[in-house]
Design a protein around this motif. Structure first.
Motif, PDB file in Angstrom:
ATOM      1  N   UNK A 186      37.115  47.967  37.948  1.00  0.00           N
ATOM      2  CA  UNK A 186      37.716  46.661  37.662  1.00  0.00           C
ATOM      3  C   UNK A 186      38.050  46.516  36.181  1.00  0.00           C
ATOM      4  N   UNK A 187      37.141  46.945  35.330  1.00  0.00           N
ATOM      5  CA  UNK A 187      37.400  46.865  33.891  1.00  0.00           C
ATOM      6  C   UNK A 187      38.554  47.776  33.492  1.00  0.00           C
ATOM      7  N   UNK A 188      38.648  48.922  34.141  1.00  0.00           N
ATOM      8  CA  UNK A 188      39.738  49.845  33.837  1.00  0.00           C
ATOM      9  C   UNK A 188      41.079  49.240  34.225  1.00  0.00           C
ATOM     10  N   UNK A 189      41.149  48.646  35.420  1.00  0.00           N
ATOM     11  CA  UNK A 189      42.396  48.005  35.848  1.00  0.00           C
ATOM     12  C   UNK A 189      42.770  46.861  34.917  1.00  0.00           C
ATOM     13  N   UNK A 190      41.782  46.090  34.509  1.00  0.00           N
ATOM     14  CA  UNK A 190      42.040  44.969  33.609  1.00  0.00           C
ATOM     15  C   UNK A 190      42.544  45.460  32.258  1.00  0.00           C
ATOM     16  N   UNK A 191      41.946  46.534  31.753  1.00  0.00           N
ATOM     17  CA  UNK A 191      42.357  47.080  30.460  1.00  0.00           C
ATOM     18  C   UNK A 191      43.791  47.583  30.513  1.00  0.00           C
ATOM     19  N   UNK A 192      44.123  48.344  31.551  1.00  0.00           N
ATOM     20  CA  UNK A 192      45.474  48.887  31.681  1.00  0.00           C
ATOM     21  C   UNK A 192      46.497  47.759  31.813  1.00  0.00           C
ATOM     22  N   UNK A 193      46.132  46.699  32.549  1.00  0.00           N
ATOM     23  CA  UNK A 193      47.042  45.561  32.713  1.00  0.00           C
ATOM     24  C   UNK A 193      47.287  44.862  31.382  1.00  0.00           C
ATOM     25  N   UNK A 194      46.230  44.697  30.582  1.00  0.00           N
ATOM     26  CA  UNK A 194      46.392  44.052  29.275  1.00  0.00           C
ATOM     27  C   UNK A 194      47.258  44.899  28.352  1.00  0.00           C
ATOM     28  N   UNK A 195      47.015  46.197  28.370  1.00  0.00           N
ATOM     29  CA  UNK A 195      47.815  47.091  27.529  1.00  0.00           C
ATOM     30  C   UNK A 195      49.274  47.051  27.955  1.00  0.00           C
ATOM     31  N   UNK A 196      49.514  47.076  29.255  1.00  0.00           N
ATOM     32  CA  UNK A 196      50.881  47.053  29.764  1.00  0.00           C
ATOM     33  C   UNK A 196      51.607  45.777  29.334  1.00  0.00           C
ATOM     34  N   UNK A 197      50.869  44.681  29.225  1.00  0.00           N
ATOM     35  CA  UNK A 197      51.471  43.418  28.828  1.00  0.00           C
ATOM     36  C   UNK A 197      51.959  43.401  27.385  1.00  0.00           C
ATOM     37  N   UNK A 198      51.472  44.335  26.580  1.00  0.00           N
ATOM     38  CA  UNK A 198      51.871  44.403  25.175  1.00  0.00           C
ATOM     39  C   UNK A 198      52.979  45.423  24.936  1.00  0.00           C
ATOM     40  N   UNK A 199      53.574  45.940  25.993  1.00  0.00           N
ATOM     41  CA  UNK A 199      54.596  46.981  25.846  1.00  0.00           C
ATOM     42  C   UNK A 199      55.793  46.509  25.018  1.00  0.00           C
ATOM     43  N   UNK A 200      56.360  45.368  25.390  1.00  0.00           N
ATOM     44  CA  UNK A 200      57.535  44.866  24.670  1.00  0.00           C
ATOM     45  C   UNK A 200      57.212  44.482  23.227  1.00  0.00           C
ATOM     46  N   UNK A 201      56.119  43.734  22.984  1.00  0.00           N
ATOM     47  CA  UNK A 201      55.786  43.430  21.584  1.00  0.00           C
ATOM     48  C   UNK A 201      55.590  44.678  20.733  1.00  0.00           C
ATOM     49  N   UNK A 202      55.045  45.743  21.323  1.00  0.00           N
ATOM     50  CA  UNK A 202      54.823  46.962  20.541  1.00  0.00           C
ATOM     51  C   UNK A 202      56.145  47.575  20.096  1.00  0.00           C
ATOM     52  N   UNK A 203      57.172  47.430  20.931  1.00  0.00           N
ATOM     53  CA  UNK A 203      58.494  47.936  20.557  1.00  0.00           C
ATOM     54  C   UNK A 203      59.037  47.183  19.354  1.00  0.00           C
TER      55      UNK A 203
END
Length: 266
Positions: A186-203
């Motif tokens: 569950x923590x792994x899925x949550x972490x990956x989801x949070x990271x994925x949400x920052x994809x556009x800002x990172x660009x």
């Protein structure tokens, strides 16, 4: 000054790599949950991965150091060096925002996930790290990677160029350490989801850094006014290209033409 710009760009470019297919694959393949299932401790796996990434950065650094040696021997004037920095940074901004509908090559290659079931831990973890840390062996998620290499070479110092590449590799490798807290599915899925949400800002962070490099280079050439004009021109170019891409900008229709079109439709 140039070394500082190169190091900042290297850190941002390396961090942006987290959102590449390879970067996300590493997060989902090398983490406490998956390593525990393989009978391994994540800490040692991460250590091998980071060591490999640093080695990959060092391999890249060897090539950049050689090129920097040539630049240093050429003895280019500071004005030419900063003009090249400005040009490279502007190209990076244009590429990441597809200002002209094109971008620099992204090299769409992923690491071979079969290594996970074929080789020992030190081989797959270290081998993945080498490929990730080398920068150009897998997906290139931002033109800041190219800009990092260009800035390192333009320092004209082999030692500085090597340092920039090693820092790049180290940051790319250390990204996996963030998985240490994901010790349950569950923590792994949550972490990956949070990271994925920052994809556009990172660009946009990577683009902003490239624009900042362009501004500093312009300031070195023509002072603060030149820096302001450079950043403004780049910002305007990005805004216009985005509006065209979104289909917002359209050619205005003259009143008479519009009237004829309406009449024909009726």
């Amino acid at each position: 000054m140039l070394l500082s710009l190169a190091l900042v760009t290297a850190v941002v470019a390396a961090a942006r790599g987290v959102w590449s297919p390879c970067g996300l694959s590493m997060l989902s393949s090398l983490n406490p949950v998956s390593e525990r299932a393989r009978g391994h401790r994540f800490g040692l796996t991460a250590a091998w991965y980071v060591a490999g990434a640093v080695a990959g950065g060092a391999a890249l650094g060897g090539g950049l150091a050689l090129a920097a040696f040539g630049v240093g021997r050429a003895g280019a004037r500071d004005s030419l060096t900063w003009a090249l920095v400005l040009g490279c940074a502007a190209i990076a901004v244009a590429s990441d925002t597809r200002m002209f509908g094109r971008s620099l090559p992204v090299h769409p290659r992923q690491v071979d996930e079969r290594w996970l079931t074929t080789y020992r831990r030190w081989i797959y973890a270290g081998g993945y790290g080498v490929q990730i840390g080398a920068g150009f062996a897998t997906y290139i998620m931002t033109a800041a990677v190219y800009l990092t290499a260009a800035l390192a070479v333009l320092t004209g110092s082999p030692a500085q160029a090597f340092l920039v590449a090693v820092v790049f590799g180290a940051v790319r490798g250390l990204a996996i350490v963030g998985c240490a807290v994901a010790n349950t599915p569950d923590r792994l899925r949550s972490l990956v989801a949070r990271i994925d949400g920052w994809a556009t800002p990172s660009t946009w962070v990577a683009t902003a850094v490239a624009a900042g490099v362009a501004g500093v280079a312009a300031a070195q050439l023509g002072g603060a006014p030149a820096a302001g004009v450079t950043v403004a021109v780049l910002a305007a170019g990005v805004a216009i290209s985005r509006r065209w891409a979104d289909g917002v900008v359209s050619c205005p229709v003259p009143a008479q033409a519009g009237t004829r079109a309406t009449s024909a439709a009726s």
